[in-house]
Write an enzyme that holds these catalytic residues in place. Sequence first.
Site, PDB file in Angstrom:
ATOM      1  N   TYR A 128      53.252  57.404  10.660  1.00 45.55           N
ATOM      2  CA  TYR A 128      53.611  57.784   9.288  1.00 45.55           C
ATOM      3  C   TYR A 128      52.637  58.850   8.813  1.00 45.55           C
ATOM      4  O   TYR A 128      51.432  58.631   8.782  1.00 45.55           O
ATOM      5  CB  TYR A 128      53.514  56.537   8.401  1.00 45.55           C
ATOM      6  CG  TYR A 128      54.008  56.758   7.000  1.00 45.55           C
ATOM      7  CD1 TYR A 128      53.143  57.225   5.998  1.00 45.55           C
ATOM      8  CD2 TYR A 128      55.331  56.479   6.660  1.00 45.55           C
ATOM      9  CE1 TYR A 128      53.603  57.422   4.704  1.00 45.55           C
ATOM     10  CE2 TYR A 128      55.791  56.673   5.367  1.00 45.55           C
ATOM     11  CZ  TYR A 128      54.920  57.139   4.394  1.00 45.55           C
ATOM     12  OH  TYR A 128      55.387  57.330   3.118  1.00 45.55           O
ATOM     13  N   THR A 175      73.598  67.624   8.256  1.00 45.92           N
ATOM     14  CA  THR A 175      72.859  67.838   9.490  1.00 45.92           C
ATOM     15  C   THR A 175      72.872  69.285   9.988  1.00 45.92           C
ATOM     16  O   THR A 175      71.823  69.874  10.240  1.00 45.92           O
ATOM     17  CB  THR A 175      73.387  66.896  10.589  1.00 45.92           C
ATOM     18  OG1 THR A 175      73.005  65.577  10.269  1.00 45.92           O
ATOM     19  CG2 THR A 175      72.869  67.267  11.949  1.00 45.92           C
ATOM     20  N   TYR A 189      80.551  59.371  -0.499  1.00 47.45           N
ATOM     21  CA  TYR A 189      81.310  59.463   0.749  1.00 47.45           C
ATOM     22  C   TYR A 189      80.838  58.387   1.716  1.00 47.45           C
ATOM     23  O   TYR A 189      81.620  57.867   2.504  1.00 47.45           O
ATOM     24  CB  TYR A 189      81.259  60.871   1.348  1.00 47.45           C
ATOM     25  CG  TYR A 189      79.955  61.249   2.015  1.00 47.45           C
ATOM     26  CD1 TYR A 189      79.017  62.034   1.353  1.00 47.45           C
ATOM     27  CD2 TYR A 189      79.682  60.857   3.319  1.00 47.45           C
ATOM     28  CE1 TYR A 189      77.834  62.387   1.967  1.00 47.45           C
ATOM     29  CE2 TYR A 189      78.496  61.206   3.944  1.00 47.45           C
ATOM     30  CZ  TYR A 189      77.572  61.967   3.267  1.00 47.45           C
ATOM     31  OH  TYR A 189      76.394  62.325   3.851  1.00 47.45           O
ATOM     32  N   LYS A 234      78.549  56.532  12.376  1.00 53.48           N
ATOM     33  CA  LYS A 234      79.652  56.533  11.418  1.00 53.48           C
ATOM     34  C   LYS A 234      80.929  57.016  12.057  1.00 53.48           C
ATOM     35  O   LYS A 234      81.998  56.431  11.931  1.00 53.48           O
ATOM     36  CB  LYS A 234      79.254  57.423  10.218  1.00 53.48           C
ATOM     37  CG  LYS A 234      80.332  57.659   9.185  1.00 53.48           C
ATOM     38  CD  LYS A 234      81.105  58.943   9.401  1.00 53.48           C
ATOM     39  CE  LYS A 234      80.369  60.225   9.370  1.00 53.48           C
ATOM     40  NZ  LYS A 234      79.982  60.664   8.009  1.00 53.48           N
ATOM     41  N   GLU A 288      83.568  56.077   3.355  1.00 56.97           N
ATOM     42  CA  GLU A 288      83.716  56.122   4.820  1.00 56.97           C
ATOM     43  C   GLU A 288      83.506  54.726   5.405  1.00 56.97           C
ATOM     44  O   GLU A 288      84.274  54.269   6.255  1.00 56.97           O
ATOM     45  CB  GLU A 288      82.722  57.115   5.434  1.00 56.97           C
ATOM     46  CG  GLU A 288      83.118  58.571   5.230  1.00 56.97           C
ATOM     47  CD  GLU A 288      82.061  59.553   5.749  1.00 56.97           C
ATOM     48  OE1 GLU A 288      80.903  59.136   5.940  1.00 56.97           O
ATOM     49  OE2 GLU A 288      82.406  60.739   5.969  1.00 56.97           O
ATOM     50  N   GLU A 342      98.575  74.507  11.066  1.00 54.79           N
ATOM     51  CA  GLU A 342      99.422  75.665  10.806  1.00 54.79           C
ATOM     52  C   GLU A 342      99.916  75.684   9.375  1.00 54.79           C
ATOM     53  O   GLU A 342     100.325  76.715   8.870  1.00 54.79           O
ATOM     54  CB  GLU A 342     100.606  75.727  11.775  1.00 54.79           C
ATOM     55  CG  GLU A 342     101.592  74.581  11.633  1.00 54.79           C
ATOM     56  CD  GLU A 342     102.792  74.697  12.581  1.00 54.79           C
ATOM     57  OE1 GLU A 342     103.147  73.686  13.190  1.00 54.79           O
ATOM     58  OE2 GLU A 342     103.366  75.794  12.693  1.00 54.79           O
ATOM     59  N   ARG A 344      71.050  58.172  -2.275  1.00 54.07           N
ATOM     60  CA  ARG A 344      69.873  58.203  -1.411  1.00 54.07           C
ATOM     61  C   ARG A 344      68.711  58.863  -2.144  1.00 54.07           C
ATOM     62  O   ARG A 344      68.914  59.776  -2.954  1.00 54.07           O
ATOM     63  CB  ARG A 344      70.205  58.957  -0.120  1.00 54.07           C
ATOM     64  CG  ARG A 344      71.226  58.223   0.739  1.00 54.07           C
ATOM     65  CD  ARG A 344      71.704  59.060   1.916  1.00 54.07           C
ATOM     66  NE  ARG A 344      70.701  59.228   2.956  1.00 54.07           N
ATOM     67  CZ  ARG A 344      70.335  58.304   3.835  1.00 54.07           C
ATOM     68  NH1 ARG A 344      70.875  57.123   3.802  1.00 54.07           N
ATOM     69  NH2 ARG A 344      69.412  58.560   4.749  1.00 54.07           N
ATOM     70  N   HIS A 383     102.063  75.918  16.770  1.00 50.13           N
ATOM     71  CA  HIS A 383     103.102  74.934  16.453  1.00 50.13           C
ATOM     72  C   HIS A 383     103.237  73.930  17.566  1.00 50.13           C
ATOM     73  O   HIS A 383     103.288  74.307  18.715  1.00 50.13           O
ATOM     74  CB  HIS A 383     104.397  75.722  16.236  1.00 50.13           C
ATOM     75  CG  HIS A 383     105.554  74.891  15.844  1.00 50.13           C
ATOM     76  ND1 HIS A 383     105.705  74.342  14.604  1.00 50.13           N
ATOM     77  CD2 HIS A 383     106.636  74.518  16.546  1.00 50.13           C
ATOM     78  CE1 HIS A 383     106.832  73.669  14.579  1.00 50.13           C
ATOM     79  NE2 HIS A 383     107.428  73.759  15.728  1.00 50.13           N
ATOM     80  N   LYS A 428      63.147  65.546  -5.131  1.00 55.26           N
ATOM     81  CA  LYS A 428      63.441  66.606  -4.184  1.00 55.26           C
ATOM     82  C   LYS A 428      62.473  67.781  -4.339  1.00 55.26           C
ATOM     83  O   LYS A 428      61.848  67.959  -5.392  1.00 55.26           O
ATOM     84  CB  LYS A 428      64.872  67.078  -4.387  1.00 55.26           C
ATOM     85  CG  LYS A 428      65.858  65.975  -4.035  1.00 55.26           C
ATOM     86  CD  LYS A 428      67.124  66.552  -3.538  1.00 55.26           C
ATOM     87  CE  LYS A 428      68.030  65.482  -2.991  1.00 55.26           C
ATOM     88  NZ  LYS A 428      69.212  66.063  -2.403  1.00 55.26           N
ATOM     89  N   ALA A 434      80.642  54.870  -4.775  1.00 49.92           N
ATOM     90  CA  ALA A 434      81.840  55.694  -4.603  1.00 49.92           C
ATOM     91  C   ALA A 434      81.491  57.010  -3.943  1.00 49.92           C
ATOM     92  O   ALA A 434      82.193  58.006  -4.063  1.00 49.92           O
ATOM     93  CB  ALA A 434      82.479  55.963  -5.958  1.00 49.92           C
ATOM     94  N   CYS A 441      70.973  61.186  10.891  1.00 50.12           N
ATOM     95  CA  CYS A 441      72.233  61.533  11.542  1.00 50.12           C
ATOM     96  C   CYS A 441      72.466  60.737  12.811  1.00 50.12           C
ATOM     97  O   CYS A 441      73.495  60.101  12.985  1.00 50.12           O
ATOM     98  CB  CYS A 441      72.231  63.029  11.879  1.00 50.12           C
ATOM     99  SG  CYS A 441      73.590  63.527  12.947  1.00 50.12           S
ATOM    100  N   CYS A 458      75.796  60.295  10.652  1.00 48.25           N
ATOM    101  CA  CYS A 458      76.973  60.919  11.277  1.00 48.25           C
ATOM    102  C   CYS A 458      77.448  60.272  12.570  1.00 48.25           C
ATOM    103  O   CYS A 458      78.642  60.041  12.758  1.00 48.25           O
ATOM    104  CB  CYS A 458      76.707  62.383  11.630  1.00 48.25           C
ATOM    105  SG  CYS A 458      75.494  63.217  10.642  1.00 48.25           S
ATOM    106  N   ILE A 459      76.521  60.038  13.492  1.00 42.92           N
ATOM    107  CA  ILE A 459      76.935  59.602  14.826  1.00 42.92           C
ATOM    108  C   ILE A 459      77.549  58.197  14.825  1.00 42.92           C
ATOM    109  O   ILE A 459      78.721  58.042  15.184  1.00 42.92           O
ATOM    110  CB  ILE A 459      75.764  59.735  15.821  1.00 42.92           C
ATOM    111  CG1 ILE A 459      75.305  61.193  15.907  1.00 42.92           C
ATOM    112  CG2 ILE A 459      76.167  59.214  17.193  1.00 42.92           C
ATOM    113  CD1 ILE A 459      76.301  62.171  16.466  1.00 42.92           C
TER     114      ILE A 459
END
Lengths: 509, 450
Positions: B103, B315, B172, B39, B176, B449, B265, B444, B287, B170, B31, B36-37
Amino acid sequence: GKNEYDLLIIGGGSGGLACAKEAAKFGRKVAVLDYVEPSPQGTKWGLGGTCVNVGCIPKKLMHQAALLGSAIKDAQHYGWNITQPVHHTWSVMAQAVQNYVKSLNWGHRVQLQDKKVKYFNMKGSFSDPHTIRGLTKAGKETIVTAENIVIATGGRPKYPMHIAGALEYGITSDDLFWLKESPGKTPLVYYPFILYLYEIIVYISLTGSSPDVSLECAGFLTGIGLETTVMMRSIPLRGFDQVSTQMASLVTEHMESYGTKFLKRCFPTKVEKLESNRLQVTWKNTDLRTEVTDSFDTVMWAVGRAPDTETLNLETVGVKTNSETGKIIVDASEATSVPHIYAVGDITEGRPELTPTAIAAGKLLAQRLFGQSSELMDYDNIPTTVFTPLEYGCVGLSEEAAVQCYGSDNIEVYHAYYKPLEFTVAERDAAQCYMKMVCLRERDQRILGLHFIGPNAGEVIQGFALGIKCGATYPQLMKTIGIHPTCAEEITKLHITKDSGLDATVTGC
Amino acid sequence: QEAAKYGKKVMVLDFVTPTPLGNSWGLGGTCVNVGCIPKKLMHQAALLGQALQDSRKFGWQFTEEVKHNWMTMAESVQNYIGSLNWGYRVALREKNVTYENAYGEFVGPHTIKATNKRGVEKLYTAERFLIATGERPRYLGIPGDKEYCISSDDLFSLPYCPGKTLVVGASYVALECAGFLAGLGLDVTVMVRSILLRGFDQDIANKIGEYMEEHGINFIRQFVPIKVEQIEKGTPGRLRVTAKSTKGNQIIEGEYNTVLLAIGRDACTRKIGLDKVGVKINEKTGKIPVNDEEQTNVPYIYAVGDILQDKLELTPLAIQAGRLLVQRLYAGATSKCDYVNVPTTVFTPLEYGACGYSEETAVEKFGEKNIEVYHSHFWPLEWTVPSRDNNKCYAKIICNIQDNERVIGFHVLGPNAGEVTQGFAAAMKCGLTKEQLDSTIGIHPVCAEV
């Protein structure tokens, strides 16, 4: 004889139009009267009411223009090469905004036509409980009768009549959005611009919307490069049911660091016109007990709004109004003191002056009158947002109101200072980015109020308002996973209480 | 950090195996460093590019030609990430958590071997273990992929502008990245094997794709690369990509400066000695299956985050699961992580926020006649003046008719989708129904809304 219309609505604004369109759905014969009395400066506009023409819509667009000014600065930090100078031209913005508003006026007219609602561009007044006398601009008279009548004429900005020159030389929000030329004459040079506030009531509250309007206006005017001063008679800022003094301070602090000048504890005594066509304002500073004079290009008054009831002839039919505010007194079903006469929107006493509220109330009223519904409008927990440079969104009770209602021992306030991710690279100051949640200590810690200052505050608060409507509790919010990275997620992570005295700054990812 | 609060002796092992191109990073995980960050920051840079264009319509004037400098942006982003890495190290130190940049792999019951960058090995024992090794980008397994292609692991710290880019995938991540690269002015093509955003609401996925296409991103659909060759070295160089159709024998070729692989991934579970302690993993996906208390089949070994089977790779979810686990272990708490109605947002040029069921899965689970879908296109007020698309933004909610029209799915496509979706997710957690939604007043004028 039989009444011509099932429903006649006086006022084609948010409340009136929503009511009309809803009633038409039930196959009823509906008519709307809308008329805009020109402002003292001569400004007028088309169908749609305050929100569309001189309120929310142009306000948010100009706010956006100011935000884009900040975006241009940020963009350079993110790698965009923009050569100076960057400047803003009022007339380009104003024309774009005005064109859009006109398209909305047009859209409303088409909608009314499509729904077979009769539209009269006339000023209405009561002849008797079922008869309205409509007057066109040219003075032509038409008599209209209806079974039910809804008054939705809204309000207009007040002028501080006791200040010499206020009416002749000052403008209000009615005029600001329709100015063809900049309130400062040349865009490249800074021109001072003054706003005067009689009393600070910062946020949309039960009694007035203009303080928000004034801070919002001051905010975007500063943002587009005009030298703006806000004058206010009193501080500290008063707290209402929704307004929180703390939040109000943070918003104005941000505006100060953003460049808006504040003249606190001052009030003007007169406005005169100079040979150069600029305006000279004289004011008293109550703290220093001095009298000061300075000149400006434009003086804008934002001292409150008055309900537009004067020319309606309400006394003839006996519709009761509040003696202090002049607003029409209604019950929970929007009924006035006279059978078959109702009122919705800003004109009604004790209701928030907000567009979505007026729309909802108007719709529900039509549904009750013609659609066999019995649902009443729920005025609790109505979310709102003030679109100042750093926006403030809230729903529910302010901290002060909660303490007053439940006692400080029964309240827990969670809060946090956070930094929007986008501010990091842009090197922007996030000192006033803040949020707080007011909860009951007992009963599963039900959330009483949520307050958020930051970018896109309206977008953030909207969904949470739903949650509060569902009786959301603090534990439920904590169980909600955050969306990352957003500002809103910080709400789901609130855990430091005010009582604890711990540092409430959010750290880390 | 949570465990340390309870006075436990805690150690964290973190090690980043360099990418095939030699890239590595500091403490904080995907992340912070390559997710995330960076990105969101680069997405923001692209949004600001659009804002510059809009601003002219709002009266702002500046030079006609505005160009983007990749290095300025990448440097700012990397500096910020560096501050986060540092912040984490300080935080761990302050909380007396031992940190080793090494490691880790299991060598026997309750025992881990930690190997650092220089090859020095140490052994550690602990009462309990938490595996949170996350994932790394997958490669295609075709000639030239590891030598010449980059992944999201490399993109955010690329020391040169990527130039004309082919994004393969394809997911995200693919969309992105393609989105912000195009927003910065680069020539971008996306090569898609079959559908966009598998697992997401397909109606919305298609709208996202359409929007991207209309805004200058090329899509090559139903093709997969079979070979990548280098035409010319450089920063960036020139690459030739050969691709084959999934529907026949057609072969195409294209030339790009950069090829970004974003095809999925893989969990980092194969080489950490799980077999030595008997932790079962899904052989196919790698996994780790866990019970609802994040426990593996070995009682003293737990797992959280992206490596978990059948859980969303997000995350905030990993953070929440980790915290609650520790509170259960050491503070006598009983709360389990709630994996239902977890909201997410895809930060494509037109952002997509979602919570709950997609339309397809709702129909599958409840039956078409038991769900009602309410939807609407909307035109953000801020888009009116600059004449931006007036029929692209979209919102829909899916309700379960049989359960009081409870809102079981929320989807919004538009600006600030994340900010909009967050509150709705909270409301869904409170059992939001359509009626309650209808009776809530809108703010508004905002997008939310609608």
